[in-house]
Design a protein around this motif. Structure first.
Motif, PDB file in Angstrom:
ATOM      1  N   SER A   9       0.092   0.617  12.191  1.00  0.00           N
ATOM      2  CA  SER A   9       0.570   0.529  11.101  1.00  0.00           C
ATOM      3  C   SER A   9       0.290  -0.636  10.599  1.00  0.00           C
ATOM      4  O   SER A   9       0.369  -1.771  10.196  1.00  0.00           O
ATOM      5  CB  SER A   9       2.258   0.737  11.626  1.00  0.00           C
ATOM      6  N   PRO A  10      -0.318   0.109   9.149  1.00  0.00           N
ATOM      7  CA  PRO A  10      -0.909  -1.071   8.109  1.00  0.00           C
ATOM      8  C   PRO A  10       0.518  -1.545   7.548  1.00  0.00           C
ATOM      9  O   PRO A  10       0.662  -2.088   6.766  1.00  0.00           O
ATOM     10  CB  PRO A  10      -1.608   0.001   6.794  1.00  0.00           C
ATOM     11  N   TYR A  11       2.188  -0.227   6.953  1.00  0.00           N
ATOM     12  CA  TYR A  11       3.038  -1.465   6.773  1.00  0.00           C
ATOM     13  C   TYR A  11       3.370  -2.467   7.418  1.00  0.00           C
ATOM     14  O   TYR A  11       3.764  -3.440   6.421  1.00  0.00           O
ATOM     15  CB  TYR A  11       3.580  -0.118   6.312  1.00  0.00           C
ATOM     16  N   PRO A  35       7.270   3.919  16.474  1.00  0.00           N
ATOM     17  CA  PRO A  35       7.858   5.171  15.631  1.00  0.00           C
ATOM     18  C   PRO A  35       8.049   6.642  15.787  1.00  0.00           C
ATOM     19  O   PRO A  35       9.263   7.153  15.186  1.00  0.00           O
ATOM     20  CB  PRO A  35       7.480   4.818  14.062  1.00  0.00           C
ATOM     21  N   TRP A  36       7.118   6.860  16.415  1.00  0.00           N
ATOM     22  CA  TRP A  36       7.620   8.383  16.755  1.00  0.00           C
ATOM     23  C   TRP A  36       7.776   8.681  18.354  1.00  0.00           C
ATOM     24  O   TRP A  36       7.996  10.312  17.748  1.00  0.00           O
ATOM     25  CB  TRP A  36       5.494   8.969  16.887  1.00  0.00           C
ATOM     26  N   ALA A  48      15.661   6.458   9.043  1.00  0.00           N
ATOM     27  CA  ALA A  48      14.286   6.960   8.928  1.00  0.00           C
ATOM     28  C   ALA A  48      13.101   7.144   9.701  1.00  0.00           C
ATOM     29  O   ALA A  48      12.381   7.430   9.710  1.00  0.00           O
ATOM     30  CB  ALA A  48      13.228   6.851   6.978  1.00  0.00           C
ATOM     31  N   ALA A  49      13.410   6.066  10.860  1.00  0.00           N
ATOM     32  CA  ALA A  49      12.607   6.882  12.243  1.00  0.00           C
ATOM     33  C   ALA A  49      10.993   5.817  11.205  1.00  0.00           C
ATOM     34  O   ALA A  49      10.362   5.679  12.246  1.00  0.00           O
ATOM     35  CB  ALA A  49      12.074   7.414  12.298  1.00  0.00           C
ATOM     36  N   ARG A  50      10.750   4.390  10.881  1.00  0.00           N
ATOM     37  CA  ARG A  50      10.004   4.548  10.276  1.00  0.00           C
ATOM     38  C   ARG A  50       9.369   3.202  10.286  1.00  0.00           C
ATOM     39  O   ARG A  50      10.511   2.493  10.275  1.00  0.00           O
ATOM     40  CB  ARG A  50       9.976   4.475   8.708  1.00  0.00           C
ATOM     41  N   ILE A  51       8.391   2.467  10.758  1.00  0.00           N
ATOM     42  CA  ILE A  51       8.112   1.108  10.511  1.00  0.00           C
ATOM     43  C   ILE A  51       6.787   0.606   9.300  1.00  0.00           C
ATOM     44  O   ILE A  51       6.882   1.403   8.541  1.00  0.00           O
ATOM     45  CB  ILE A  51       7.807   0.749  12.193  1.00  0.00           C
ATOM     46  N   PRO A  52       8.553  -0.619   8.953  1.00  0.00           N
ATOM     47  CA  PRO A  52       8.378  -1.746   9.207  1.00  0.00           C
ATOM     48  C   PRO A  52       9.860  -1.985   9.287  1.00  0.00           C
ATOM     49  O   PRO A  52      10.205  -0.906   7.708  1.00  0.00           O
ATOM     50  CB  PRO A  52       7.912  -2.929   9.093  1.00  0.00           C
ATOM     51  N   GLU A  64      11.067  -0.437   4.544  1.00  0.00           N
ATOM     52  CA  GLU A  64      10.439  -0.374   3.326  1.00  0.00           C
ATOM     53  C   GLU A  64       9.996  -1.469   3.131  1.00  0.00           C
ATOM     54  O   GLU A  64      10.310  -2.227   2.445  1.00  0.00           O
ATOM     55  CB  GLU A  64      11.029   0.023   1.995  1.00  0.00           C
ATOM     56  N   SER A  65       8.350  -1.566   3.273  1.00  0.00           N
ATOM     57  CA  SER A  65       7.847  -2.411   3.776  1.00  0.00           C
ATOM     58  C   SER A  65       7.453  -3.409   2.130  1.00  0.00           C
ATOM     59  O   SER A  65       7.618  -4.861   2.248  1.00  0.00           O
ATOM     60  CB  SER A  65       6.148  -2.550   3.568  1.00  0.00           C
ATOM     61  N   PHE A 105      -2.696   6.829   5.188  1.00  0.00           N
ATOM     62  CA  PHE A 105      -2.568   6.804   6.036  1.00  0.00           C
ATOM     63  C   PHE A 105      -1.710   8.156   6.148  1.00  0.00           C
ATOM     64  O   PHE A 105      -1.552   9.045   7.302  1.00  0.00           O
ATOM     65  CB  PHE A 105      -1.010   5.860   5.836  1.00  0.00           C
TER      66      PHE A 105
HETATM   67  N1  LIG Z   1       6.919   3.383   2.796  1.00  0.00           N
HETATM   68  C1  LIG Z   1       7.185   3.055   3.455  1.00  0.00           C
HETATM   69  C2  LIG Z   1       6.085   3.468   4.611  1.00  0.00           C
HETATM   70  C3  LIG Z   1       6.101   3.267   6.404  1.00  0.00           C
HETATM   71  C4  LIG Z   1       5.446   4.405   7.031  1.00  0.00           C
HETATM   72  O1  LIG Z   1       5.009   5.902   6.980  1.00  0.00           O
HETATM   73  N2  LIG Z   1       5.618   3.840   8.881  1.00  0.00           N
HETATM   74  C5  LIG Z   1       4.505   4.782   9.089  1.00  0.00           C
HETATM   75  C6  LIG Z   1       3.756   3.685  10.361  1.00  0.00           C
HETATM   76  S1  LIG Z   1       2.692   3.583   9.812  1.00  0.00           S
HETATM   77  C7  LIG Z   1       5.767   5.481  10.186  1.00  0.00           C
HETATM   78  O2  LIG Z   1       6.657   4.367  10.218  1.00  0.00           O
HETATM   79  N3  LIG Z   1       6.286   6.430  10.107  1.00  0.00           N
HETATM   80  C8  LIG Z   1       6.649   7.237  11.421  1.00  0.00           C
HETATM   81  C9  LIG Z   1       7.781   8.384  10.500  1.00  0.00           C
HETATM   82  O3  LIG Z   1       7.248   8.981   9.643  1.00  0.00           O
HETATM   83  O4  LIG Z   1       8.303   9.175  11.363  1.00  0.00           O
HETATM   84  C10 LIG Z   1       6.645   1.637   3.818  1.00  0.00           C
HETATM   85  O5  LIG Z   1       6.532   0.927   3.129  1.00  0.00           O
HETATM   86  O6  LIG Z   1       7.632   0.991   4.331  1.00  0.00           O
END
Ligand SMILES: N[C@@H](CCC(=O)N[C@@H](CS)C(=O)NCC(=O)O)C(=O)O
Length: 202
Positions: A9-11, A35-36, A48-52, A64-65, A105
């Motif tokens: 993950s770039p973030y 995260p998936w 939101a299920a997202r990293i970081p 949110e990074s 991304f």
């Molecule tokens: N805007 C967010 C983007 C984070 C993001 O999209 N992370 C991706 C990994 S690179 C993720 O966890 N995606 C899983 C999903 O969207 O369900 C940030 O800056 O942290």
């Protein structure tokens, strides 16, 4: 503190570099996750299920990074990620870096879920044009040639360098360095620094 991340993950890589730059490595436990896969611990940290995602020492969860960057700036030590004396310049470049990261991304994710036709879609074409415009703009940025008084990385350095690395990692056909010698030289300088090197994509 705990940081939810993965190695592609770039973030998340941006935040990991910031943790290292702020001398906070000992204070942050890395929680490697997918995260998936709806990992319950990640969902609790970030619905939101997202990293970081970062769990602060008081238990507060941050997503949110860029918001995590804001939080880390107030902790730790070392040079500021967002120096007040270069505020507009750093935020300007970081905005270009984030735009590039988002376009790259989203291209990768669209391909993964919709197949190769994602690139031909209206949104795919917009993302492709955005990537080209952002790279062309970065090549022209006057700050690229300015020798920095310190070797410490700013939010802009981290964001743009990670976005370029991500392009090379996931979208090598873009060949971002072709005909962009200033950006390539700048990228070489930033990616030779220790914390960028040790967090390379895998
Ligand atoms: N805007 C967010 C983007 C984070 C993001 O999209 N992370 C991706 C990994 S690179 C993720 O966890 N995606 C899983 C999903 O969207 O369900 C940030 O800056 O942290």
């Amino acid at each position: 503190m705990e940081l939810f991340l993965n190695s592609s993950s770039p973030y998340a890589r941006m935040v990991r570099i910031m943790v290292l730059e702020k001398g906070l490595a000992e204070a942050v436990t890395l929680r490697w996750c997918d995260p998936w896969s709806d990992d319950p611990a990640l969902l609790e940290a970030n619905p939101a299920a997202r990293i970081p995602a970062l769990i602060a020492d008081d238990g507060t969860a941050l997503g949110e990074s860029l918001l995590i960057a804001f939080y880390l700036e107030g902790l730790g030590h070392g040079q500021p990620l967002i120096p007040a004396s270069r505020l507009s310049e750093v935020l300007h470049l970081a905005g270009l870096g984030q735009g590039l990261m988002d376009a790259a991304f989203n291209t990768v994710i669209a391909r993964k879920h919709q197949g190769s036709e994602a690139d031909a879609s209206v949104l795919g074409q917009r993302r492709k044009r955005a990537i080209t415009r952002l790279l062309d703009q970065l090549e022209l940025e006057p700050e690229l040639d300015v020798p920095q008084a310190t070797t410490a990385l700013t939010l802009a350095d981290i964001s743009v360098a990670v976005a370029l690395d991500y392009l090379a990692f996931r979208l090598p056909e873009v060949s971002w360095a072709k005909d962009r010698p200033r950006l390539e030289a700048w990228h070489r300088r930033i990616t030779s620094t220790e914390n960028v090197k040790t967090t390379a994509f895998q």
